[in-house]
Design a protein around this motif. Structure first.
Motif, PDB file in Angstrom:
ATOM      1  N   TYR A  33     -15.473   0.233  -8.661  1.00 23.39           N
ATOM      2  CA  TYR A  33     -16.502   1.328  -8.348  1.00 23.39           C
ATOM      3  C   TYR A  33     -16.879   1.829  -9.954  1.00 23.39           C
ATOM      4  CZ  TYR A  33     -13.475   1.759  -4.229  1.00 23.39           C
ATOM      5  OH  TYR A  33     -12.863   1.192  -3.182  1.00 23.39           O
ATOM      6  N   SER A  94      -9.487  -0.477  -6.318  1.00 23.60           N
ATOM      7  CA  SER A  94      -8.654  -0.238  -5.139  1.00 23.60           C
ATOM      8  C   SER A  94      -8.406  -1.358  -4.571  1.00 23.60           C
ATOM      9  CB  SER A  94      -9.187   1.003  -4.200  1.00 23.60           C
ATOM     10  OG  SER A  94     -10.250   0.564  -3.616  1.00 23.60           O
ATOM     11  N   GLU A  95      -7.547  -1.341  -3.690  1.00 24.60           N
ATOM     12  CA  GLU A  95      -7.363  -2.428  -2.646  1.00 24.60           C
ATOM     13  C   GLU A  95      -8.130  -2.412  -1.359  1.00 24.60           C
ATOM     14  OE1 GLU A  95      -2.770  -3.748  -3.214  1.00 24.60           O
ATOM     15  OE2 GLU A  95      -2.973  -1.733  -2.430  1.00 24.60           O
ATOM     16  N   SER A  96      -8.079  -3.558  -0.434  1.00 24.50           N
ATOM     17  CA  SER A  96      -8.990  -3.436   0.741  1.00 24.50           C
ATOM     18  C   SER A  96      -8.262  -2.476   1.682  1.00 24.50           C
ATOM     19  CB  SER A  96      -9.060  -4.690   1.321  1.00 24.50           C
ATOM     20  OG  SER A  96      -7.791  -5.180   1.883  1.00 24.50           O
ATOM     21  N   GLN A 100      -4.322  -1.723   1.423  1.00 21.53           N
ATOM     22  CA  GLN A 100      -3.878  -0.243   1.215  1.00 21.53           C
ATOM     23  C   GLN A 100      -3.220   0.322   2.231  1.00 21.53           C
ATOM     24  OE1 GLN A 100      -6.126   3.160   1.965  1.00 21.53           O
ATOM     25  NE2 GLN A 100      -5.820   3.895  -0.074  1.00 21.53           N
ATOM     26  N   ASN A 105      -1.086   2.375  -1.832  1.00 23.08           N
ATOM     27  CA  ASN A 105      -1.487   2.569  -3.085  1.00 23.08           C
ATOM     28  C   ASN A 105      -2.904   3.022  -3.015  1.00 23.08           C
ATOM     29  OD1 ASN A 105       0.713   1.313  -4.784  1.00 23.08           O
ATOM     30  ND2 ASN A 105      -0.567  -0.793  -4.289  1.00 23.08           N
ATOM     31  N   THR A 106      -3.214   3.973  -3.980  1.00 28.19           N
ATOM     32  CA  THR A 106      -4.464   4.599  -4.046  1.00 28.19           C
ATOM     33  C   THR A 106      -5.458   4.013  -4.731  1.00 28.19           C
ATOM     34  OG1 THR A 106      -5.400   6.852  -4.615  1.00 28.19           O
ATOM     35  CG2 THR A 106      -3.549   5.888  -5.966  1.00 28.19           C
ATOM     36  N   ILE A 107      -6.502   4.819  -5.142  1.00 29.90           N
ATOM     37  CA  ILE A 107      -7.592   4.467  -5.852  1.00 29.90           C
ATOM     38  C   ILE A 107      -7.310   4.698  -7.460  1.00 29.90           C
ATOM     39  CG2 ILE A 107      -8.951   6.362  -5.619  1.00 29.90           C
ATOM     40  CD1 ILE A 107     -11.541   4.775  -6.127  1.00 29.90           C
TER      41      ILE A 107
END
Lengths: 118, 114
Positions: A33, A94-96, A100, A105-107
């Motif tokens: 992003y 981030s992961e998908s 996630q 896990n987070t962003i």
């Protein structure tokens, strides 16, 4: 800390010149992003990518383009910089959603790129 | 369009106080909500992530709650310390085709003085 590197970290450029900001990740995360942060507006999404060559617009995409030719790199280009694009730009990864939900896990955000257009 | 509001905009407290930061959002159809910390001149660090099916998350002295139906989240900081001084941001993730498109509040600037 997540492996996110933004370059350049600081740049001063003139109105009308093209500018490219680079975001490089070593986490192999699918989503990347670009946000901008401005006083009074907070953080706003410019563009994002959900895979190699897959990108979509965010809230404030006018005047910006992006490219993602490799998983690890996401480029943000200002085709013709304007003073209104003076801002701090943050890359995030981030992961998908499925991964996630499993990993929790987070962003993760990069350290930011300070861009001044004069 | 999702809107996220954080109250108060700024907060100054003496060390040791327990405090609450508030976040409200207009569209309850969220995938998750996150609280971040931002130090001056730095990027964002995630503090807590609450999935839409969860009511709260805890990490050390931090506790975040989520009431999706009323569009509210609170971040509780226990026994505040000067090192907690920073800007705290909440962000909601709509999920679905908008997964990852975070909508941020404008933040609460916290100052904890010795």
């Amino acid at each position: 800390d997540a492996g996110i590197t933004q370059s350049p970290r600081h740049k001063v450029t003139e109105t009308g010149t093209p500018v490219t900001l680079r975001c490089h990740q070593t986490e192999n995360h699918r989503y990347m992003y670009w946000y901008r942060q401005d006083p009074g507006h907070g953080l706003r999404l410019i563009h994002y990518s959900y895979g190699v060559k897959d990108t979509d617009k965010g809230e404030v995409s006018d005047g910006y383009s992006v490219s993602r030719s490799k998983t690890e790199d996401f480029l943000l280009t200002l085709e013709s910089a304007t003073s209104s694009q003076t801002s701090v730009y943050f890359c995030a990864i981030s992961e998908s959603p499925i991964r996630q939900a499993i990993s929790g896990n987070t962003i993760y955000f990069g350290e930011g790129s300070w861009l001044t257009v004069v | 369009k999702q809107e996220v509001t954080q109250i108060p905009a700024a907060l100054s407290v003496p060390e040791g106080e327990n405090l609450v930061l508030n976040c409200s959002f207009t569209d309850s159809a969220i995938y998750n909500l996150q609280w971040f910390r931002q130090d001056p001149g730095k990027g964002l660090t995630s503090l807590l992530l609450i999935q839409s099916s969860q009511r709260e998350q805890t990490s050390g002295r931090l506790n975040a709650s989520l009431d999706k139906s009323s569009g509210r989240s609170t971040l509780y900081i226990a026994a505040s310390q000067p090192g907690d001084s920073a800007t705290y941001l909440c962000a909601v993730n709509a999920g679905g085709t908008s997964y990852g498109k975070l909508t941020f509040g404008q933040g609460t600037i916290l100052t904890v003085h010795p």
